[in-house]
Design a protein around this motif. Sequence first.
Motif, mmCIF file in Angstrom:
data_model
loop_
_atom_site.group_PDB
_atom_site.id
_atom_site.type_symbol
_atom_site.label_atom_id
_atom_site.label_comp_id
_atom_site.label_asym_id
_atom_site.label_seq_id
_atom_site.Cartn_x
_atom_site.Cartn_y
_atom_site.Cartn_z
ATOM 1 N N ASN A 149 1.347 5.146 -7.473
ATOM 2 C CA ASN A 149 0.766 4.496 -8.653
ATOM 3 C C ASN A 149 -0.331 5.351 -9.268
ATOM 4 O O ASN A 149 -0.454 5.452 -10.498
ATOM 5 N N GLU A 150 -1.152 5.962 -8.416
ATOM 6 C CA GLU A 150 -2.232 6.797 -8.905
ATOM 7 C C GLU A 150 -1.699 7.989 -9.675
ATOM 8 O O GLU A 150 -2.220 8.353 -10.733
ATOM 9 N N PRO B 109 0.803 -1.231 0.000
ATOM 10 C CA PRO B 109 0.000 0.000 0.000
ATOM 11 C C PRO B 109 0.830 1.273 0.000
ATOM 12 O O PRO B 109 0.305 2.342 -0.311
ATOM 13 N N ASP C 279 0.418 3.024 -3.289
ATOM 14 C CA ASP C 279 -0.905 3.372 -3.811
ATOM 15 C C ASP C 279 -0.947 4.784 -4.383
ATOM 16 O O ASP C 279 -1.392 5.014 -5.510
ATOM 17 N N GLU C 280 -0.494 5.761 -3.607
ATOM 18 C CA GLU C 280 -0.533 7.150 -4.051
ATOM 19 C C GLU C 280 0.382 7.376 -5.247
ATOM 20 O O GLU C 280 0.016 8.070 -6.205
#
Length: 349
Positions: free
Chosen positions: A341-342, A335, A338-339
């Motif tokens: 990847n976005e 995780p 996550d940021e």
Amino acid sequence: MQNELDLYDITIVGGGPAGLFAAFYSGMRSMKTKLIEASPYLGGKLNSYPDKMIWDVGGQPPIKAKQLARQLIEQAMTFDPTIVLNQQIQDIKRTREGYYIIQSRTGECHLTRTIVLSIGYGAKSAIKLSVKDADKYENSNLHYTVTDLKHYKGKRVLISGGGDSAVDFANALYGIAHDVMVVHRRNEFKGHERSVETLLTNRIRVKMPFAVKRLEGDQARINAVEIDQVDEKGVFLNRCEHVKVDAVIVNHGMKADIGGIRNWGLKTDDRHILVNDKLETGKEGIYAAGDSAMFGNKIHLLAGAFTDAATAVNHAKTYIKPESAMDIFISSHNPVFDEKNELIEQAAK
């Protein structure tokens, strides 16, 4: 002194491929990370052959060493580790609290819970050409590595050596330099078989068993080289040949020594720190990775350096926080990305 120092979870000593990947991976494990490098720049031994092509990194198309170094550095910076350059480590001491104080030769100190030593084979220096006045031409046209192939375009180049670097540089210069001659004191090359086959297929001029006997030039540059045949003991046989040159490249190997590390109580051999399968050195919280680490079934590839780095970091993490032993995620399930990847996906739209 301890109260004045910022405490890190992990300090990586050495900024080559293993150290750089360790810096990335420790960030992935949410560790407060510092990396200390003795030279003014990161990249380690990749800087010794910047224009050589590297083919054996999994999933990575053939890539020049200098580009791979740039990419490893960029990856290492993902989680903003602290980077310290121009500091060679002199000593490591344990505190009463179980931390380590790392002291550099310049007197700076660094406080850390764990250490990963990724120092390669230690301090490295090229084996110099043992010919009169060779040092006089080091700032003109006698070189110990190739940093820019275009520099040799249209020139007559003599390469002294028979290992991987000598053979690879000869192949790289074929078609760029006007003429390439390789002079080797043995009857066989030590370079990788496929590279030697390429060299011979290219019909690069080869003189074996010969060695450089004398350099001819003015105060500024070498203009010609006298080479002589040698016997199996390296003794000149007075069968000299005179070769006009524009540049001389010497690839006689590197001298390396892990030096002061021998005084830290670690198990070592001539060039390595001996570790177990967890990359532990025998000193609690101190690990080794990459070329500096030696253990059974060692893989001497860049891929092996990356595996070493991840293994050392994982065990450093569980040393600090034993309950995190099973908390090991690959990047696609972590995780922490996550940021990031976005942001990448948004930029691609």
